[in-house]
Design a protein around this motif. Structure first.
Motif, PDB file in Angstrom:
ATOM      1  N   PRO A  36       0.850  -1.269  -0.117  1.00 21.70           N
ATOM      2  CA  PRO A  36       0.043   0.127  -0.127  1.00 21.70           C
ATOM      3  C   PRO A  36       0.932   1.102   0.007  1.00 21.70           C
ATOM      4  O   PRO A  36       2.116   1.259   0.464  1.00 21.70           O
ATOM      5  CB  PRO A  36      -0.738   0.101   1.159  1.00 21.70           C
ATOM      6  N   GLU A  37       0.246   2.353  -0.640  1.00 21.02           N
ATOM      7  CA  GLU A  37       0.915   3.506  -0.559  1.00 21.02           C
ATOM      8  C   GLU A  37       0.349   4.299   0.376  1.00 21.02           C
ATOM      9  O   GLU A  37      -0.861   4.462   0.749  1.00 21.02           O
ATOM     10  CB  GLU A  37       0.717   4.254  -2.005  1.00 21.02           C
ATOM     11  N   ASP A 127      -0.847  11.036  -4.227  1.00 19.53           N
ATOM     12  CA  ASP A 127      -0.578   9.599  -3.871  1.00 19.53           C
ATOM     13  C   ASP A 127      -1.976   8.993  -4.471  1.00 19.53           C
ATOM     14  O   ASP A 127      -2.180   7.774  -5.074  1.00 19.53           O
ATOM     15  CB  ASP A 127      -0.784   9.371  -2.479  1.00 19.53           C
ATOM     16  N   GLU A 128      -3.007   9.692  -4.477  1.00 19.15           N
ATOM     17  CA  GLU A 128      -4.209   9.179  -4.976  1.00 19.15           C
ATOM     18  C   GLU A 128      -4.426   9.097  -6.449  1.00 19.15           C
ATOM     19  O   GLU A 128      -5.020   8.018  -6.970  1.00 19.15           O
ATOM     20  CB  GLU A 128      -5.771   9.962  -4.418  1.00 19.15           C
ATOM     21  N   VAL A 129      -3.887  10.048  -6.882  1.00 21.66           N
ATOM     22  CA  VAL A 129      -3.658  10.069  -8.518  1.00 21.66           C
ATOM     23  C   VAL A 129      -2.693   9.079  -9.014  1.00 21.66           C
ATOM     24  O   VAL A 129      -3.278   8.218  -9.903  1.00 21.66           O
ATOM     25  CB  VAL A 129      -3.103  11.333  -9.122  1.00 21.66           C
ATOM     26  N   VAL A 130      -1.885   8.778  -8.578  1.00 16.93           N
ATOM     27  CA  VAL A 130      -0.819   7.555  -8.794  1.00 16.93           C
ATOM     28  C   VAL A 130      -1.685   6.268  -8.640  1.00 16.93           C
ATOM     29  O   VAL A 130      -1.578   5.349  -9.300  1.00 16.93           O
ATOM     30  CB  VAL A 130       0.483   7.400  -7.949  1.00 16.93           C
ATOM     31  N   SER A 131      -2.441   6.127  -7.444  1.00 17.76           N
ATOM     32  CA  SER A 131      -3.112   4.855  -7.153  1.00 17.76           C
ATOM     33  C   SER A 131      -4.254   4.580  -8.338  1.00 17.76           C
ATOM     34  O   SER A 131      -4.133   3.525  -8.594  1.00 17.76           O
ATOM     35  CB  SER A 131      -4.006   4.997  -5.854  1.00 17.76           C
ATOM     36  N   VAL A 132      -5.074   5.777  -8.862  1.00 16.36           N
ATOM     37  CA  VAL A 132      -5.933   5.441  -9.630  1.00 16.36           C
ATOM     38  C   VAL A 132      -5.391   4.990 -11.109  1.00 16.36           C
ATOM     39  O   VAL A 132      -5.676   4.204 -11.906  1.00 16.36           O
ATOM     40  CB  VAL A 132      -6.978   6.676  -9.784  1.00 16.36           C
ATOM     41  N   LYS A 133      -4.263   5.705 -11.428  1.00 13.23           N
ATOM     42  CA  LYS A 133      -3.591   5.515 -12.604  1.00 13.23           C
ATOM     43  C   LYS A 133      -2.914   4.273 -12.678  1.00 13.23           C
ATOM     44  O   LYS A 133      -2.946   3.478 -13.825  1.00 13.23           O
ATOM     45  CB  LYS A 133      -2.283   6.489 -12.826  1.00 13.23           C
ATOM     46  N   ASN A 134      -2.623   3.746 -11.506  1.00 12.34           N
ATOM     47  CA  ASN A 134      -1.998   2.388 -11.541  1.00 12.34           C
ATOM     48  C   ASN A 134      -2.853   1.433 -11.791  1.00 12.34           C
ATOM     49  O   ASN A 134      -2.494   0.338 -12.462  1.00 12.34           O
ATOM     50  CB  ASN A 134      -1.116   2.163 -10.185  1.00 12.34           C
ATOM     51  N   LEU A 135      -4.045   1.505 -11.258  1.00 12.00           N
ATOM     52  CA  LEU A 135      -5.111   0.614 -11.313  1.00 12.00           C
ATOM     53  C   LEU A 135      -5.579   0.343 -12.906  1.00 12.00           C
ATOM     54  O   LEU A 135      -5.742  -0.652 -13.236  1.00 12.00           O
ATOM     55  CB  LEU A 135      -6.383   1.057 -10.521  1.00 12.00           C
ATOM     56  N   ILE A 136      -5.681   1.669 -13.329  1.00 16.94           N
ATOM     57  CA  ILE A 136      -6.092   1.900 -14.634  1.00 16.94           C
ATOM     58  C   ILE A 136      -4.992   1.100 -15.637  1.00 16.94           C
ATOM     59  O   ILE A 136      -5.549   0.469 -16.512  1.00 16.94           O
ATOM     60  CB  ILE A 136      -6.369   3.179 -15.310  1.00 16.94           C
ATOM     61  N   THR A 190      -4.056  16.245  -9.360  1.00 17.75           N
ATOM     62  CA  THR A 190      -5.509  16.208  -9.211  1.00 17.75           C
ATOM     63  C   THR A 190      -6.467  15.524  -9.795  1.00 17.75           C
ATOM     64  O   THR A 190      -6.310  14.581 -10.737  1.00 17.75           O
ATOM     65  CB  THR A 190      -5.908  17.681 -10.155  1.00 17.75           C
ATOM     66  N   LEU A 191      -7.608  14.963  -8.806  1.00 21.08           N
ATOM     67  CA  LEU A 191      -8.117  13.692  -9.437  1.00 21.08           C
ATOM     68  C   LEU A 191      -9.672  14.335  -8.887  1.00 21.08           C
ATOM     69  O   LEU A 191     -10.167  14.957  -8.068  1.00 21.08           O
ATOM     70  CB  LEU A 191      -8.088  12.655  -8.238  1.00 21.08           C
TER      71      LEU A 191
END
Length: 220
Positions: A36-37, A127-136, A190-191
């Motif tokens: 987790p990040e 961190d949230e942007v990275v998390s969503v991009k990684n999932l995509i 930005t998310l």
């Protein structure tokens, strides 16, 4: 029974007031990517002054120039601002004309009675942007890793993560309805998160309005 009421209340607070980034279990989501990040900087949200609401010949348009996006409010719907459950959190709540809530003695919305409600937040957190991009990226590379209740959609040429939340408990479903969440990373920090809540009997009309809402979304 008291525990169940507390659980229902917590879910209602998240979905009615906003908190759409908290609705989908992000801890579980991040664990699918490995370790987790953890956030190293305070989360910030766009506030009321960042949103400009304008009446135009084609309808009501909301713009956030600071974040870089705008969208059209469904015809006949109203726009309200709500403080979230986290300090500094702010959300726009867009309600259909028939939307109705039951309130407790303190004025808190406790039961979603009818209609549709769209909630939108703008989050500034790398961190949230990275998390969503990684999932995509993961779902694009390994479609088999994608849960049935999640998918990738396109919002104004930007890849976004879509998740569906349907309570299995019928009592909770009757109180809060179904929820669809969209998370759109539009920059390195930005998310945009927005989602629609609806009672099952309004699902068809709500989905049609939500699809129109998404198609009107413009990212600068």
């Amino acid at each position: 029974m008291q525990k169940q009421v507390l659980i229902i209340g917590a879910i209602l607070l998240v979905i009615v007031i906003g908190g759409i980034f908290l609705l989908v279990n992000q801890t579980e989501t991040k664990s699918r990517l490995g370790e987790p990040e953890y956030s190293t900087t305070p989360t910030q949200w766009s506030q009321a002054e960042d949103y400009k609401i304008e009446e135009t010949p084609t309808g009501t348009v909301v713009a956030n120039e600071k974040a870089g996006f705008s969208f059209k409010v469904p015809e006949g719907w109203s726009v309200e601002g709500e403080e979230g459950i986290t300090v500094g959190e702010y959300a726009l709540v867009i309600l259909s004309s028939e939307a109705e809530f039951e309130e407790d003695q303190y004025g808190n919305k406790t039961t979603f009675l009818r209609g549709c409600a769209i909630s939108l937040e703008t989050l500034y957190q790398k961190d949230e942007v990275v998390s969503v991009k990684n999932l995509i990226d993961t779902y694009n590379e390994k479609p088999e890793a994608k849960p049935e209740d999640e998918s990738i959609i396109i919002v104004d040429n930007q890849s976004a993560l879509r998740a569906i939340f349907v309570p299995e408990d019928l009592e909770i479903l009757e109180k809060i309805g179904e929820f669809i969440q969209i998370r759109v990373p539009i920059s390195e920090e930005t998310l945009i998160g927005f989602g629609i809540r609806m009672k099952p009997e309004y699902r068809s009309d709500c989905i049609a309005e939500f699809d129109s809402f998404i198609s009107s979304f413009s990212i600068n």
